[in-house]
Design a protein around this motif. Structure first.
Motif, PDB file in Angstrom:
ATOM      1  N   UNK A 240       9.554  41.437  35.670  1.00  0.00           N
ATOM      2  CA  UNK A 240       8.615  40.321  35.807  1.00  0.00           C
ATOM      3  C   UNK A 240       9.300  39.122  36.445  1.00  0.00           C
ATOM      4  N   UNK A 241      10.528  38.857  36.065  1.00  0.00           N
ATOM      5  CA  UNK A 241      11.244  37.712  36.616  1.00  0.00           C
ATOM      6  C   UNK A 241      11.615  37.934  38.082  1.00  0.00           C
ATOM      7  N   UNK A 242      11.972  39.174  38.446  1.00  0.00           N
ATOM      8  CA  UNK A 242      12.277  39.458  39.847  1.00  0.00           C
ATOM      9  C   UNK A 242      11.028  39.287  40.695  1.00  0.00           C
ATOM     10  N   UNK A 243       9.907  39.772  40.193  1.00  0.00           N
ATOM     11  CA  UNK A 243       8.651  39.631  40.936  1.00  0.00           C
ATOM     12  C   UNK A 243       8.197  38.174  40.981  1.00  0.00           C
ATOM     13  N   UNK A 244       8.513  37.421  39.941  1.00  0.00           N
ATOM     14  CA  UNK A 244       8.211  35.991  39.956  1.00  0.00           C
ATOM     15  C   UNK A 244       9.007  35.307  41.065  1.00  0.00           C
ATOM     16  N   UNK A 245      10.257  35.695  41.207  1.00  0.00           N
ATOM     17  CA  UNK A 245      11.077  35.130  42.284  1.00  0.00           C
ATOM     18  C   UNK A 245      10.506  35.501  43.649  1.00  0.00           C
ATOM     19  N   UNK A 246      10.024  36.749  43.787  1.00  0.00           N
ATOM     20  CA  UNK A 246       9.427  37.170  45.055  1.00  0.00           C
ATOM     21  C   UNK A 246       8.197  36.334  45.373  1.00  0.00           C
ATOM     22  N   UNK A 247       7.397  36.029  44.357  1.00  0.00           N
ATOM     23  CA  UNK A 247       6.177  35.249  44.557  1.00  0.00           C
ATOM     24  C   UNK A 247       6.472  33.795  44.891  1.00  0.00           C
ATOM     25  N   UNK A 248       7.425  33.215  44.198  1.00  0.00           N
ATOM     26  CA  UNK A 248       7.615  31.762  44.273  1.00  0.00           C
ATOM     27  C   UNK A 248       8.625  31.311  45.319  1.00  0.00           C
ATOM     28  N   UNK A 249       9.645  32.113  45.576  1.00  0.00           N
ATOM     29  CA  UNK A 249      10.713  31.648  46.452  1.00  0.00           C
ATOM     30  C   UNK A 249      10.368  31.984  47.898  1.00  0.00           C
ATOM     31  N   UNK A 250      10.623  31.055  48.795  1.00  0.00           N
ATOM     32  CA  UNK A 250      10.166  31.219  50.185  1.00  0.00           C
ATOM     33  C   UNK A 250      10.972  32.243  50.947  1.00  0.00           C
ATOM     34  N   UNK A 251      10.288  32.852  51.913  1.00  0.00           N
ATOM     35  CA  UNK A 251      10.968  33.721  52.853  1.00  0.00           C
ATOM     36  C   UNK A 251      11.009  33.041  54.201  1.00  0.00           C
ATOM     37  N   UNK A 252      11.043  33.830  55.234  1.00  0.00           N
ATOM     38  CA  UNK A 252      10.996  33.238  56.568  1.00  0.00           C
ATOM     39  C   UNK A 252      12.361  32.935  57.136  1.00  0.00           C
ATOM     40  N   UNK A 253      12.360  32.253  58.249  1.00  0.00           N
ATOM     41  CA  UNK A 253      13.568  32.029  59.041  1.00  0.00           C
ATOM     42  C   UNK A 253      14.614  31.211  58.305  1.00  0.00           C
ATOM     43  N   UNK A 254      14.198  30.205  57.581  1.00  0.00           N
ATOM     44  CA  UNK A 254      15.149  29.259  56.999  1.00  0.00           C
ATOM     45  C   UNK A 254      15.535  29.598  55.569  1.00  0.00           C
ATOM     46  N   UNK A 255      14.998  30.669  55.009  1.00  0.00           N
ATOM     47  CA  UNK A 255      15.284  31.003  53.621  1.00  0.00           C
ATOM     48  C   UNK A 255      15.573  32.495  53.510  1.00  0.00           C
ATOM     49  N   UNK A 256      16.561  32.840  52.749  1.00  0.00           N
ATOM     50  CA  UNK A 256      16.920  34.244  52.652  1.00  0.00           C
ATOM     51  C   UNK A 256      16.533  34.852  51.312  1.00  0.00           C
ATOM     52  N   UNK A 257      15.959  34.079  50.398  1.00  0.00           N
ATOM     53  CA  UNK A 257      15.694  34.594  49.069  1.00  0.00           C
ATOM     54  C   UNK A 257      14.699  35.756  49.098  1.00  0.00           C
ATOM     55  N   UNK A 258      13.653  35.667  49.898  1.00  0.00           N
ATOM     56  CA  UNK A 258      12.683  36.757  49.940  1.00  0.00           C
ATOM     57  C   UNK A 258      13.346  38.057  50.342  1.00  0.00           C
ATOM     58  N   UNK A 259      14.168  38.017  51.383  1.00  0.00           N
ATOM     59  CA  UNK A 259      14.850  39.232  51.819  1.00  0.00           C
ATOM     60  C   UNK A 259      15.782  39.758  50.738  1.00  0.00           C
ATOM     61  N   UNK A 260      16.497  38.863  50.065  1.00  0.00           N
ATOM     62  CA  UNK A 260      17.412  39.306  49.016  1.00  0.00           C
ATOM     63  C   UNK A 260      16.664  39.925  47.842  1.00  0.00           C
ATOM     64  N   UNK A 261      15.529  39.334  47.491  1.00  0.00           N
ATOM     65  CA  UNK A 261      14.737  39.891  46.396  1.00  0.00           C
ATOM     66  C   UNK A 261      14.211  41.268  46.790  1.00  0.00           C
ATOM     67  N   UNK A 262      13.755  41.430  48.029  1.00  0.00           N
ATOM     68  CA  UNK A 262      13.268  42.731  48.472  1.00  0.00           C
ATOM     69  C   UNK A 262      14.396  43.762  48.492  1.00  0.00           C
ATOM     70  N   UNK A 263      15.583  43.357  48.868  1.00  0.00           N
ATOM     71  CA  UNK A 263      16.719  44.278  48.823  1.00  0.00           C
ATOM     72  C   UNK A 263      17.017  44.696  47.393  1.00  0.00           C
ATOM     73  N   UNK A 264      16.897  43.754  46.480  1.00  0.00           N
ATOM     74  CA  UNK A 264      17.087  44.067  45.060  1.00  0.00           C
ATOM     75  C   UNK A 264      16.052  45.090  44.590  1.00  0.00           C
ATOM     76  N   UNK A 265      14.792  44.878  44.987  1.00  0.00           N
ATOM     77  CA  UNK A 265      13.724  45.793  44.597  1.00  0.00           C
ATOM     78  C   UNK A 265      13.916  47.174  45.220  1.00  0.00           C
ATOM     79  N   UNK A 266      14.460  47.215  46.437  1.00  0.00           N
ATOM     80  CA  UNK A 266      14.714  48.504  47.076  1.00  0.00           C
ATOM     81  C   UNK A 266      15.778  49.287  46.308  1.00  0.00           C
ATOM     82  N   UNK A 267      16.733  48.593  45.721  1.00  0.00           N
ATOM     83  CA  UNK A 267      17.786  49.284  44.966  1.00  0.00           C
ATOM     84  C   UNK A 267      17.265  49.869  43.658  1.00  0.00           C
ATOM     85  N   UNK A 268      16.323  49.185  43.018  1.00  0.00           N
ATOM     86  CA  UNK A 268      15.873  49.649  41.692  1.00  0.00           C
ATOM     87  C   UNK A 268      14.497  50.312  41.729  1.00  0.00           C
ATOM     88  N   UNK A 269      13.734  50.118  42.811  1.00  0.00           N
ATOM     89  CA  UNK A 269      12.443  50.776  43.040  1.00  0.00           C
ATOM     90  C   UNK A 269      11.546  50.789  41.812  1.00  0.00           C
TER      91      UNK A 269
END
Length: 420
Positions: A240-269
């Motif tokens: 729930x907390x990882x998905x909360x981070x995916x929802x709330x933290x910005x992605x896009x060109x200037x922020x890397x959190x979305x990509x990092x969260x997605x990489x985390x989700x890819x590892x644990x599926x």
């Protein structure tokens, strides 16, 4: 009509511009003098009759394109008078209940902070106290929206005349306006910054001063939640907390959190993430597509298959082929097999490997053709690998029959011999 033969003064026939202008002048005077709803009803009836007469009248057309159209000017006057009439009506009790129901909708549709809930309760209590004499009833304790619903019901039962009770209705409208201001001022969840929202959700509680190894701290927290989920896949809070981070933290060109969260989700599926990630995959987010593939739910195929077919983005096609192969549903067999004819050798190779992971025996024939005829060694090797994964006698025979001097293909052929 006064006697059925002659029109009275208020119903005189309208035949020319002067008649219409005179009638509208008279309506203007009547509207200014109107004091009751009945007076306004009379004005409205006259406007309706005038509009009907104007529609039927044969008025002169302007001689020049730049000349004003007298009929259009009369129509504009009519519309202006109707607007003035509407503005002069009321107020009505229905206006009060409509406005209050709108407030109820806002209260029910808004997520409030703890502070905002208290502020909202105060605003509602003040409003109910202010209108208490009018509804002549005490609204029972309860949630703010429930108390306001009860107030709407109590107000709806009143019999207030727009003429005789105009002051009371105005007072109720003023009270509702005050309530709206109070609700607007109460702190809602959307008033908080992202960090404040995460703090309120307990997102940072996983961190200690010794565990803030990465910047920003949100990334440290996500990795700790990922580790917790890897250790215990029933840890609902972690995902729930990882998905909360995916929802709330910005992605896009200037922020890397979305990509990092997605990489985390890819590892644990985590299967729980599909609902959140699938819409992102539908927007061609390649990291989200990878997560969807790792989760492996066939429900995602409808979203992914369109990205395989045709001459779309090469990187997107490759990522999608891998994801579809990981899902492993034979519903995708034909769409994937079609890409064995792609011009790009890497796409043909990825398609072959996806077919191997799917394991559908219908793919043996097209894979055999690729093994026999494709000009690229890497593609033939992928086809051989895929046939080994399918593992039927016919698949092994195809490898043995079409094995050539290629080292990569020969390696796969030897695997087939050992497996047969």
């Amino acid at each position: 009509m006064s006697n059925g033969d002659e029109p009275d003064d208020g119903e005189a026939a309208l035949t020319d511009l002067e008649d219409f202008e005179s009638r509208l002048d008279s309506v203007t005077e009547s509207l200014e003098a109107a004091e009751t709803e009945a007076d306004l009803d009379d004005v409205e009836a006259t406007l309706d009759a005038t509009a009907e007469a104007l529609e039927a009248a044969d008025l002169p057309e302007p001689d020049d394109e730049d000349e004003d159209d007298p009929g259009a000017e009369l129509q504009d006057r009519l519309e202006d008078l109707r607007e003035d009439l509407d503005a002069q009506r009321g107020p009505y009790l229905e206006d009060v209940t409509d406005d209050l129901e709108s407030v109820v909708s806002t209260v029910e549709g808004t997520r409030w902070t703890e502070t905002g809930s208290a502020e909202l309760d105060d605003a509602v209590a003040g409003f109910l106290k202010e209108i208490g004499d009018e509804i002549d009833a005490t609204v029972k304790d309860g949630e703010s929206a429930e108390r306001l619903d009860a107030a709407v019901e109590a107000l709806s039962e009143l019999a207030l005349d727009p003429d005789e009770d105009a002051e009371t209705i105005e007072a109720l409208l003023t009270a509702v306006d005050g309530l709206e201001e109070g609700v607007e001022a109460a702190q809602s969840w959307d008033d908080l910054t992202v960090r404040e929202q995460l703090e309120a959700e307990g997102f940072y509680e996983v961190l200690t001063s010794q565990r803030r190894k990465d910047y920003p701290p949100e990334w440290s927290a996500v990795k700790l939640y990922e580790k917790r989920y890897q250790h215990d896949r029933s840890d609902e809070e972690a995902i729930e907390m990882i998905l909360l981070a995916l929802e709330k933290l910005p992605g896009g060109k200037d922020h890397f959190m979305e990509e990092n969260v997605l990489e985390s989700l890819a590892r644990i599926a985590p299967p729980e993430a599909l609902e959140d990630v699938l819409p992102m995959a539908g927007k061609r987010n390649e990291k989200a597509i990878r997560v969807v593939g790792k989760i492996g739910d066939p429900e995602a195929l409808d979203t992914l298959l369109d990205f395989i077919d045709g001459d779309g983005d090469r990187s997107l096609q490759l990522e999608t082929l891998r994801a579809v192969g990981a899902i492993g549903s034979d519903e995708a067999t034909q769409t994937v097999a079609n890409r064995l004819a792609a011009e790009d050798a890497e796409i043909r190779s990825a398609a072959a490997r996806a077919l191997g992971r799917i394991g559908d025996t219908r793919a043996v024939e097209p894979l055999s053709d690729v093994l026999a005829d494709d000009s690229e060694e890497s593609v033939r090797a992928s086809a051989a690998w895929a046939l080994v994964q399918i593992g039927t006698e016919r698949a092994f025979e195809a490898i043995e029959t079409n094995a050539d001097g290629s080292y990569l293909v020969q390696v796969e052929a030897e695997k087939a011999v050992l497996s047969s």
